[in-house]
Design a protein around this motif. Structure first.
Motif, PDB file in Angstrom:
ATOM      1  N   SER A  19      -0.825   4.408 -15.267  1.00 30.31           N
ATOM      2  CA  SER A  19      -0.057   5.463 -15.571  1.00 30.31           C
ATOM      3  C   SER A  19       1.078   5.776 -14.424  1.00 30.31           C
ATOM      4  CB  SER A  19      -0.925   6.615 -15.827  1.00 30.31           C
ATOM      5  OG  SER A  19      -1.813   7.186 -14.777  1.00 30.31           O
ATOM      6  N   HIS A  20       1.008   5.232 -13.542  1.00 27.42           N
ATOM      7  CA  HIS A  20       1.999   5.520 -12.510  1.00 27.42           C
ATOM      8  C   HIS A  20       3.201   4.986 -12.626  1.00 27.42           C
ATOM      9  CE1 HIS A  20       2.945   6.540  -8.240  1.00 27.42           C
ATOM     10  NE2 HIS A  20       3.342   5.092  -8.055  1.00 27.42           N
ATOM     11  N   HIS A  21       4.323   5.392 -12.504  1.00 27.58           N
ATOM     12  CA  HIS A  21       5.622   5.018 -13.100  1.00 27.58           C
ATOM     13  C   HIS A  21       6.283   4.359 -11.829  1.00 27.58           C
ATOM     14  CE1 HIS A  21       4.390   5.752 -17.275  1.00 27.58           C
ATOM     15  NE2 HIS A  21       4.116   7.006 -16.786  1.00 27.58           N
ATOM     16  N   LYS A  31      -2.541  -7.226  -4.119  1.00 23.05           N
ATOM     17  CA  LYS A  31      -3.878  -7.027  -4.115  1.00 23.05           C
ATOM     18  C   LYS A  31      -4.308  -6.510  -5.301  1.00 23.05           C
ATOM     19  CE  LYS A  31      -3.894  -5.804   0.770  1.00 23.05           C
ATOM     20  NZ  LYS A  31      -3.946  -4.936   1.756  1.00 23.05           N
ATOM     21  N   LEU A  32      -3.821  -5.473  -5.908  1.00 25.20           N
ATOM     22  CA  LEU A  32      -4.343  -5.043  -7.201  1.00 25.20           C
ATOM     23  C   LEU A  32      -4.377  -5.952  -8.306  1.00 25.20           C
ATOM     24  CD1 LEU A  32      -2.323  -1.520  -7.243  1.00 25.20           C
ATOM     25  CD2 LEU A  32      -4.831  -1.725  -7.053  1.00 25.20           C
ATOM     26  N   TYR A  33      -3.173  -6.863  -8.516  1.00 27.67           N
ATOM     27  CA  TYR A  33      -3.045  -7.766  -9.154  1.00 27.67           C
ATOM     28  C   TYR A  33      -4.345  -8.883  -9.129  1.00 27.67           C
ATOM     29  CZ  TYR A  33      -1.577 -12.244 -11.329  1.00 27.67           C
ATOM     30  OH  TYR A  33      -1.688 -13.412 -12.034  1.00 27.67           O
ATOM     31  N   ALA A  34      -4.564  -9.186  -7.931  1.00 24.70           N
ATOM     32  CA  ALA A  34      -5.539 -10.492  -7.810  1.00 24.70           C
ATOM     33  C   ALA A  34      -6.883  -9.859  -8.084  1.00 24.70           C
ATOM     34  CB  ALA A  34      -5.518 -10.877  -6.157  1.00 24.70           C
ATOM     35  N   TYR A  35      -7.163  -8.720  -7.515  1.00 18.79           N
ATOM     36  CA  TYR A  35      -8.526  -8.135  -7.686  1.00 18.79           C
ATOM     37  C   TYR A  35      -8.707  -7.750  -9.050  1.00 18.79           C
ATOM     38  CZ  TYR A  35      -8.280  -6.609  -2.723  1.00 18.79           C
ATOM     39  OH  TYR A  35      -8.118  -6.912  -1.270  1.00 18.79           O
ATOM     40  N   TYR A  36      -7.839  -7.364  -9.762  1.00 19.91           N
ATOM     41  CA  TYR A  36      -7.830  -7.249 -11.529  1.00 19.91           C
ATOM     42  C   TYR A  36      -8.131  -8.397 -12.028  1.00 19.91           C
ATOM     43  CZ  TYR A  36      -7.030  -5.863 -16.087  1.00 19.91           C
ATOM     44  OH  TYR A  36      -7.075  -5.696 -17.366  1.00 19.91           O
ATOM     45  N   LYS A  37      -7.403  -9.419 -11.605  1.00 18.17           N
ATOM     46  CA  LYS A  37      -7.798 -10.936 -12.202  1.00 18.17           C
ATOM     47  C   LYS A  37      -9.185 -11.312 -12.007  1.00 18.17           C
ATOM     48  CE  LYS A  37      -3.818 -11.919 -14.298  1.00 18.17           C
ATOM     49  NZ  LYS A  37      -3.314 -12.443 -15.561  1.00 18.17           N
ATOM     50  N   ILE A  38      -9.670 -11.175 -10.759  1.00 19.25           N
ATOM     51  CA  ILE A  38     -10.851 -11.621 -10.517  1.00 19.25           C
ATOM     52  C   ILE A  38     -11.871 -10.797 -11.388  1.00 19.25           C
ATOM     53  CG2 ILE A  38     -12.760 -11.620  -8.414  1.00 19.25           C
ATOM     54  CD1 ILE A  38     -10.419 -13.836  -8.707  1.00 19.25           C
ATOM     55  N   ALA A  39     -11.789  -9.286 -11.234  1.00 16.20           N
ATOM     56  CA  ALA A  39     -12.861  -8.390 -11.779  1.00 16.20           C
ATOM     57  C   ALA A  39     -12.884  -8.677 -13.396  1.00 16.20           C
ATOM     58  CB  ALA A  39     -12.150  -6.858 -11.505  1.00 16.20           C
ATOM     59  N   THR A  80      -8.301  -0.036  -2.997  1.00 17.91           N
ATOM     60  CA  THR A  80      -6.919  -0.092  -2.782  1.00 17.91           C
ATOM     61  C   THR A  80      -6.002   0.961  -3.594  1.00 17.91           C
ATOM     62  OG1 THR A  80      -7.336  -2.516  -2.490  1.00 17.91           O
ATOM     63  CG2 THR A  80      -5.034  -1.739  -3.056  1.00 17.91           C
ATOM     64  N   ALA A  81      -6.567   1.287  -4.876  1.00 19.49           N
ATOM     65  CA  ALA A  81      -5.824   2.349  -5.678  1.00 19.49           C
ATOM     66  C   ALA A  81      -6.061   3.576  -4.863  1.00 19.49           C
ATOM     67  CB  ALA A  81      -6.390   2.385  -7.021  1.00 19.49           C
ATOM     68  N   ASN A  82      -7.173   3.886  -4.535  1.00 23.61           N
ATOM     69  CA  ASN A  82      -7.471   5.211  -3.848  1.00 23.61           C
ATOM     70  C   ASN A  82      -6.913   5.393  -2.820  1.00 23.61           C
ATOM     71  OD1 ASN A  82      -9.297   5.954  -6.112  1.00 23.61           O
ATOM     72  ND2 ASN A  82     -11.067   5.521  -4.579  1.00 23.61           N
ATOM     73  N   ASN A  83      -6.807   4.541  -1.840  1.00 27.21           N
ATOM     74  CA  ASN A  83      -6.053   4.486  -0.505  1.00 27.21           C
ATOM     75  C   ASN A  83      -4.496   4.578  -0.921  1.00 27.21           C
ATOM     76  OD1 ASN A  83      -8.195   4.035   1.180  1.00 27.21           O
ATOM     77  ND2 ASN A  83      -8.291   1.870   1.210  1.00 27.21           N
ATOM     78  N   TYR A  84      -3.962   3.800  -1.804  1.00 27.33           N
ATOM     79  CA  TYR A  84      -2.600   4.002  -1.988  1.00 27.33           C
ATOM     80  C   TYR A  84      -2.313   5.706  -2.368  1.00 27.33           C
ATOM     81  CZ  TYR A  84       1.907   4.050  -4.217  1.00 27.33           C
ATOM     82  OH  TYR A  84       3.046   4.303  -4.689  1.00 27.33           O
ATOM     83  N   PHE A  85      -3.039   6.023  -3.185  1.00 29.50           N
ATOM     84  CA  PHE A  85      -2.557   7.318  -3.800  1.00 29.50           C
ATOM     85  C   PHE A  85      -3.128   8.345  -2.896  1.00 29.50           C
ATOM     86  CE2 PHE A  85      -2.861   5.247  -7.839  1.00 29.50           C
ATOM     87  CZ  PHE A  85      -1.666   5.481  -8.276  1.00 29.50           C
TER      88      PHE A  85
END
Length: 89
Positions: A19-21, A31-39, A80-85
Motif C-alpha cells: 500500500s506504500h506508493h 531485500k523485500l523481493y528476495a525475502y518475499y520470493k523465498i517466504a 526489513t519493512a519495519n526498519n524502513y518505515f
C-alpha cells in the motif's frame, strides 16, 4: 513466535509494503523481493527484456537468500519493512 504468528505478521507487512506508493530504495526493494520470493515459494522469472541489469540484481538477491527457510525469510521481510518505515520518518 510461532509459525502461525510469523505468517500473520508477514501478511500484515506485505499489505503495508504493497500500500506504500513512494519508491523504496533499491537495496530495500531487492531485500523485500528476495525475502518475499523465498517466504512464498514464488518462482523467479528471469526476463529477457532491456531490464537485464535489474534481473541480474534480483537473481543475485535470491542467490544470497537461498539458504533461508520460509519462516526465516518471513521474519527478515518483517524486519526489513519495519526498519524502513521506522527510520524514514
Amino acid at each position: 513466535m510461532t509459525s502461525e504468528e510469523i505468517d500473520i505478521a508477514f501478511k500484515k507487512s506485505v499489505e503495508i509494503v504493497n500500500s506504500h506508493h513512494k519508491p523504496f530504495p533499491a537495496d530495500t526493494l531487492l531485500k523485500l523481493y528476495a525475502y518475499y520470493k523465498i517466504a512464498t515459494n514464488a518462482p523467479h522469472k528471469a526476463s529477457k527484456s532491456k531490464q537485464a541489469l535489474i534481473t541480474a540484481f534480483k537473481t543475485n538477491a535470491l542467490f544470497q537468500t537461498k539458504h533461508l527457510s520460509e519462516d526465516e525469510a518471513k521474519q527478515l521481510y518483517i524486519e526489513t519493512a519495519n526498519n524502513y518505515f521506522l527510520y524514514r520518518k
